[in-house]
Design a protein around this motif. Structure first.
Motif, short mmCIF file in Angstrom:
data_model
loop_
_atom_site.label_atom_id
_atom_site.label_comp_id
_atom_site.label_asym_id
_atom_site.label_seq_id
_atom_site.Cartn_x
_atom_site.Cartn_y
_atom_site.Cartn_z
N ILE A 178 0.81 -1.13 0.06
CA ILE A 178 -0.27 -0.43 0.22
C ILE A 178 0.99 1.10 0.21
CG2 ILE A 178 -1.80 1.35 1.10
CD1 ILE A 178 -2.78 -1.51 2.11
N VAL A 179 0.89 2.02 -1.07
CA VAL A 179 1.95 2.93 -1.03
C VAL A 179 0.96 4.70 -1.31
CG1 VAL A 179 3.85 1.60 -1.95
CG2 VAL A 179 2.22 2.27 -3.91
N THR A 180 2.06 5.20 -1.50
CA THR A 180 0.96 6.62 -1.77
C THR A 180 1.33 7.54 -3.56
OG1 THR A 180 2.98 7.91 -0.72
CG2 THR A 180 1.35 8.02 0.91
N VAL B 184 -7.40 5.23 -4.68
CA VAL B 184 -8.42 4.23 -3.96
C VAL B 184 -9.31 5.87 -2.55
CG1 VAL B 184 -8.67 2.53 -1.99
CG2 VAL B 184 -7.32 2.19 -4.03
N PRO B 185 -9.95 5.49 -2.62
CA PRO B 185 -10.61 6.70 -1.73
C PRO B 185 -10.97 6.01 -0.65
CG PRO B 185 -11.91 6.08 -3.02
CD PRO B 185 -11.40 5.21 -3.31
N ARG B 186 -11.70 6.72 0.12
CA ARG B 186 -12.23 5.84 1.81
C ARG B 186 -13.40 5.54 1.38
NH1 ARG B 186 -10.31 11.44 3.77
NH2 ARG B 186 -8.55 11.58 5.50
N LEU C 140 -4.07 2.54 5.30
CA LEU C 140 -5.33 1.70 5.65
C LEU C 140 -6.64 1.54 6.38
CD1 LEU C 140 -6.23 -1.17 3.88
CD2 LEU C 140 -4.70 -2.24 5.64
N SER C 141 -6.20 1.93 7.36
CA SER C 141 -7.06 2.42 8.40
C SER C 141 -8.06 3.72 8.10
CB SER C 141 -6.25 2.72 10.18
OG SER C 141 -5.43 3.99 9.12
N ALA D 9 -10.69 -6.05 5.34
CA ALA D 9 -9.90 -5.46 6.01
C ALA D 9 -8.64 -6.28 6.71
CB ALA D 9 -10.44 -4.88 7.41
N SER D 10 -9.32 -7.15 7.33
CA SER D 10 -8.24 -8.81 7.46
C SER D 10 -7.46 -9.42 6.04
CB SER D 10 -9.28 -9.65 7.76
OG SER D 10 -7.76 -10.96 8.21
N ARG D 11 -7.83 -9.20 4.60
CA ARG D 11 -7.13 -10.03 3.87
C ARG D 11 -6.27 -8.53 3.39
NH1 ARG D 11 -11.20 -13.30 0.06
NH2 ARG D 11 -10.75 -15.06 1.32
N LEU D 12 -5.89 -7.29 2.78
CA LEU D 12 -5.48 -6.47 2.85
C LEU D 12 -4.18 -5.91 4.21
CD1 LEU D 12 -7.91 -3.56 0.96
CD2 LEU D 12 -6.32 -5.40 0.23
#
Length: 312
Positions: free
Chosen positions: A189-191, A251-253, A287-288, A302-305
Motif C-alpha cells: 500500500i503506497v502513496t 483508492v479513496p476512503r 489503510l485504516s 480489511a483482514s486480507r489487506l
C-alpha cells in the motif's frame, strides 16, 4: 473416518474452538449431513473444511464459490432457450459428485441469490452433501435490507441442507505470519507509484474495461474504472488469469463510496487472494482511513489487506 487424526497429521495444534468444531464435523459427516462452517476471518474455517473434504469418500468435488458461479452463469446463458437450463448446467458442473465443497460462500447480489436458491434446489434433488464456509451465519447472507427478504427461501434451503457450525475462536491466525506465505502477501500500500503512459482498453467477457496500462503480466487500473463502473466478479476472474500483478490507483476512503462500489472493491480483493495475485494499492490515505466509516461487510477485506506489506 478420523478427521482429528487427519488434521493432526498436518502438524497444526488446534485451539479449543477448532477442536469443538472438529468433533461436530465428525458427527455430521458420519450422518452424511451437510455442513455450513461460519465465523470471523482467520479462524481456520477453510483449513477444517478442506480436511473434512479430504477424508470423505469419492466421488466428490471442491470448487471456489466465485469461479463456480462464473461457470454456472456461462452454461445457463449458453442454454438460455432450452427447457431445464439450470438443471442441465448443474448436472454438467457437478457430474457424479456426491459431495460438493464451496469455499467463501457469500451473497451480495440479488441475481446471484436467486440463482443460488435454484442451485440448492438442484443439489437437494440430487442428494448431494454440501460443505460450505462463510464469514456469515445463514441469516446474514445477502445482508442488504433492500433485498434480504428475496433470499429467505434460499436461506431456508441452506438450513435444510446444512447444519451451521460456528468457528469463533479468539485468535485470528492470519496475523501470526512472519515472512509472506503467498504472492498476494508481497503486495503493498503506497502513496505514489510510476504509471504507464498509455491507457488501454481490455476486452473482458465481450465488454470494454479501461486500464491505465499493461506491461507483461502487470496491469494498472484506476479505482474508478474498476470499481465505480458496472464491472463484475466474472470480469475480475478473467483478468486475474491474464495478469498476476495488479496496481489500483486513486483508492479513496471507502466510507464515502456507494455501496455497489465498495462491494466491487471487496470482490476484487477476494478474487486476487484466491488467484494469489500481487496487489499494490495507491492511495493518499492509510489503510485504516481507507476502511474507516460505516461500511458493510469489509471485515474480511480489511483482514486480507492487512496481510500485505505497507510502505510509504
Amino acid at each position: 473416518m478420523d478427521l482429528r487424526a487427519h488434521v493432526s497429521s498436518s502438524g497444526y495444534v488446534l485451539d479449543d474452538a477448532q477442536l469443538d468444531a472438529v468433533a461436530r464435523l465428525e458427527e455430521l459427516a458420519a450422518r452424511r449431513r451437510g455442513v455450513y462452517l461460519h465465523g470471523p476471518v482467520g479462524r481456520g474455517k477453510s483449513f477444517l473444511a478442506d480436511a473434512l473434504f479430504d477424508v470423505l469418500p469419492e466421488p466428490k468435488k471442491r470448487v471456489h464459490f466465485h469461479a463456480f458461479f462464473q461457470e454456472l452463469h456461462r452454461l445457463i446463458s449458453a442454454r438460455l432457450r432450452q427447457r431445464g437450463a439450470v438443471a442441465k448446467a448443474v448436472k454438467e458442473l457437478v457430474g457424479r459428485a456426491e459431495v460438493l465443497a464451496f469455499d467463501e460462500l457469500h451473497v451480495h447480489d440479488v441475481g446471484d441469490a436467486m440463482l443460488l436458491t435454484r442451485l440448492l434446489e438442484e443439489l437437494q434433488d440430487r442428494a448431494v452433501m454440501i460443505i460450505a464456509t462463510s464469514n456469515f451465519p445463514p441469516d446474514g447472507l445477502l445482508p442488504d435490507p433492500l433485498y434480504h427478504d428475496h433470499f429467505l427461501p434460499g436461506i431456508a434451503l441452506v438450513k435444510k441442507l446444512m447444519d451451521p457450525v460456528e468457528l469463533n475462536g479468539a485468535q485470528d491466525y492470519r496475523h501470526l505470519h512472519g515472512a509472506p506465505r503467498s504472492r498476494f502477501e508481497t503486495g503493498r500500500i503506497v502513496t505514489r507509484t510510476d504509471l504507464p503512459r498509455t491507457p488501454v482498453t481490455l476486452d473482458v467477457n465481450g465488454r470494454a474495461i479501461t486500464a491505465l496500462g499493461t506491461e507483461g503480466t502487470t496491469v494498472w487500473f484506476g479505482f474508478g474504472d474498476l470499481c465505480e463502473r458496472p464491472t463484475s466478479t466474472q470480469d475480475y476472474l478473467v483478468l486475474a488469469r491474464r495478469f498476476d500483478d495488479w496496481v489500483i490507483t486513486g483508492v479513496p476512503r471507502l466510507g464515502t463510496c456507494h455501496r455497489e462500489t465498495r462491494q466491487r472493491f471487496a470482490n476484487v480483493v477476494d478474487v486476487l487472494v484466491d488467484a494469489d495475485v500481487r496487489l499494490t494499492l495507491v492511495s493518499d490515505h492509510p489503510l485504516s482511513d481507507v476502511l474507516d466509516g460505516e461500511v458493510r461487510d469489509l471485515v474480511r477485506t480489511a483482514s486480507r489487506l492487512e496481510l500485505i506489506n505497507t510502505t510509504g
